[in-house]
Design an enzyme around this catalytic site. Structure first.
Site, PDB file in Angstrom:
ATOM      1  N   ARG A  46     -29.367  48.699 -72.283  1.00  0.00           N
ATOM      2  CA  ARG A  46     -29.028  48.893 -70.864  1.00  0.00           C
ATOM      3  C   ARG A  46     -30.206  49.573 -70.171  1.00  0.00           C
ATOM      4  NH1 ARG A  46     -26.585  53.189 -69.860  1.00  0.00           N
ATOM      5  NH2 ARG A  46     -24.927  52.979 -71.381  1.00  0.00           N
ATOM      6  N   TYR A 101     -27.160  37.653 -45.689  1.00  0.00           N
ATOM      7  CA  TYR A 101     -26.393  36.944 -46.703  1.00  0.00           C
ATOM      8  C   TYR A 101     -24.949  37.474 -46.693  1.00  0.00           C
ATOM      9  CZ  TYR A 101     -24.913  35.517 -51.341  1.00  0.00           C
ATOM     10  OH  TYR A 101     -24.213  34.982 -52.387  1.00  0.00           O
ATOM     11  N   ASP A 149     -35.133  41.440 -47.908  1.00  0.00           N
ATOM     12  CA  ASP A 149     -34.600  40.473 -48.881  1.00  0.00           C
ATOM     13  C   ASP A 149     -35.444  39.213 -48.742  1.00  0.00           C
ATOM     14  OD1 ASP A 149     -33.188  38.395 -50.108  1.00  0.00           O
ATOM     15  OD2 ASP A 149     -31.233  39.267 -49.663  1.00  0.00           O
ATOM     16  N   LYS A 169     -31.815  32.070 -57.168  1.00  0.00           N
ATOM     17  CA  LYS A 169     -32.229  30.986 -56.288  1.00  0.00           C
ATOM     18  C   LYS A 169     -33.575  30.414 -56.740  1.00  0.00           C
ATOM     19  CE  LYS A 169     -28.455  32.489 -54.429  1.00  0.00           C
ATOM     20  NZ  LYS A 169     -28.407  33.459 -53.369  1.00  0.00           N
TER      21      LYS A 169
HETATM   22  C1  LIG Z   1     -27.686  34.648 -53.091  1.00  0.00           C
HETATM   23  C2  LIG Z   1     -28.285  35.692 -52.240  1.00  0.00           C
HETATM   24  C3  LIG Z   1     -28.040  37.055 -52.463  1.00  0.00           C
HETATM   25  C4  LIG Z   1     -27.091  37.545 -53.530  1.00  0.00           C
HETATM   26  O1  LIG Z   1     -27.523  37.217 -54.794  1.00  0.00           O
HETATM   27  P1  LIG Z   1     -26.538  36.938 -56.040  1.00  0.00           P
HETATM   28  O2  LIG Z   1     -27.499  36.634 -57.121  1.00  0.00           O
HETATM   29  O3  LIG Z   1     -25.653  35.790 -55.662  1.00  0.00           O
HETATM   30  O4  LIG Z   1     -25.743  38.181 -56.251  1.00  0.00           O
HETATM   31  C5  LIG Z   1     -28.671  37.980 -51.647  1.00  0.00           C
HETATM   32  N1  LIG Z   1     -29.481  37.575 -50.635  1.00  0.00           N
HETATM   33  C6  LIG Z   1     -29.728  36.282 -50.380  1.00  0.00           C
HETATM   34  C7  LIG Z   1     -30.622  35.910 -49.246  1.00  0.00           C
HETATM   35  C8  LIG Z   1     -29.139  35.295 -51.158  1.00  0.00           C
HETATM   36  O5  LIG Z   1     -29.371  34.003 -50.887  1.00  0.00           O
END
Ligand SMILES: *Cc1c(COP(=O)(O)O)cnc(C)c1O
Length: 380
Positions: free
Chosen positions: A49, A101, A173, A198
């Site tokens: 962890r 998001y 982000d 992604k």
């Molecule tokens: C998908 C996404 C998230 C969240 O990520 P997860 O891996 O689904 O928890 C945060 N910000 C953006 C822009 C995203 O596309």
């Protein structure tokens, strides 16, 4: 490694040959614990962890791609977001762009507001509107650029300057742009968040997240949260993400070639009211994106003229999977109003322009001619 070009760092950063066996590819260290020579005498790892060599490789690679000193990998982008918001304390004020998001919106409002986070959403991409949202108490400014799903562009440098004048941290982000197209730390951001689910992993086969920063105090705090909360990726997921990242540059180049073609052709389609793609000259953020990004990305959104066509449009798709998420080699089509942004209150969705006739495409790596032919057919 820091002086090497992007594609080289994507393949090699954090990934020296295994010192024990010479394995060229980072092994999957599937172990929860580590044998110590004597109590307290270990080789840098005690419990997985807290740290795992496969995860360390991923963390170093991600840091290198963003031009950061430190990286932390998480079990999801949401867990990464959580580690960042945990830097705040009760009563602190967070200013965020309104179009975040959906899961980030849910975390801010459904979890942190309950613990006393003060939150302001700025419903505009103008830097001046961020200035007026800041208070004495603002400790963090949160941006996504380009945004999801309308691909709005914020001026990262000027908003970061504002945040810093106010003594606040600037967080970006960077999931939609990826480190290949945009590096927010170089524009003044303190922390960059990614959903590695992604484009970074790029194959739609895992959930993961990351945080990078060049500030040692911030890294130490978030590393503490990573270990204390425990939302860490498995060694297998860390390894898959490392493998995905090796082809990030060639994938992004192909994603954006396809997306640009599709955006262009959709724009002249009689059934389409409007196309949202930063590469189009008509896009309000086109100039700014040209300055702060190295490409336009692989996401395209558009609005249908006739909202009653939406259902049949989605039903006719085959190559495009009707699905949430983005950034994989396969193309996806999503209806933000009922899918990714369904948790956002209706009035808020409408105010942002997330209307029932909006379609969001994640353009994959299939042949763009096949993708466009399918879109044409579904729009008939
Ligand atoms: C998908 C996404 C998230 C969240 O990520 P997860 O891996 O689904 O928890 C945060 N910000 C953006 C822009 C995203 O596309």
């Amino acid at each position: 490694m820091h002086d090497k070009k992007f594609a080289t760092r994507a393949i090699h950063a954090g990934q020296n040959a295994d010192p024990v066996t010479g394995a060229t590819i980072m092994p999957i260290y599937a172990t929860s614990t580590y044998t110590q020579e004597a109590p307290g005498e270990h080789r840098g790892y005690e419990y997985s962890r807290t740290g795992n060599p496969t995860r360390t490789a991923l963390e170093e690679c991600l840091a290198s791609l963003e031009g950061a000193k430190y990286g932390l990998a998480f079990a999801s982008g949401s867990a990464a977001t959580d580690a960042v918001v945990n830097l705040l304390k009760q009563g602190d004020h967070l200013v965020s762009c309104a179009e975040v998001y959906g899961g980030t919106f849910r975390l801010f409002t459904g979890v942190y507001e309950r613990w006393g986070l003060e939150l302001t959403h700025v419903n505009s991409s103008k830097t001046e509107d961020f200035r007026s949202a800041l208070t004495k108490n603002t400790q963090m400014v949160w941006l996504e650029s380009p945004t999801n799903p309308l691909l709005n562009i914020y001026n990262i440098k000027s908003i970061a300057d504002l945040a810093h004048e106010n003594g606040a941290l600037m967080v970006v982000d960077n999931t939609f742009a990826t480190p290949y197209l945009q590096n927010p730390l170089a524009m003044g951001a303190d922390i960059v968040v990614h959903s590695t689910t992604k484009y970074l992993n790029g194959h739609s086969d895992l959930i993961g997240g990351a945080v990078v920063t060049s500030s040692l105090p911030l890294y130490n705090k978030m590393s503490y949260f990573q270990n204390a909360v425990g939302a860490v990726p498995s060694p297998f997921d860390a390894w898959l993400t490392l493998r995905g990242i090796k082809t990030l540059q060639v994938r992004m180049e192909a994603h954006q070639r396809g997306a640009a073609k599709i955006a262009d052709q959709l724009q002249s389609h009689p059934m389409v009211e409007r196309v949202y793609y930063p590469g189009l000259e008509e896009h309000p953020g086109h100039q700014l994106a040209g300055k702060q990004m190295r490409g336009w990305g692989g996401m395209v959104s558009f609005k249908l003229k006739d909202p009653s066509m939406v259902d049949s449009f989605f039903r006719k798709l085959h190559l495009f999977a009707v699905a949430e998420s983005l950034g994989g080699v396969e193309s996806l089509a999503c209806h933000p109003y009922t899918m990714t942004h369904a948790t956002m209150p209706e009035a808020k969705r409408e105010a942002l322009g997330i209307t029932p006739n909006l379609v969001r495409l994640s353009v994959g790596l299939e042949d763009p001619a096949d993708l466009m032919a399918e879109l044409q057919k579904s729009l008939e």
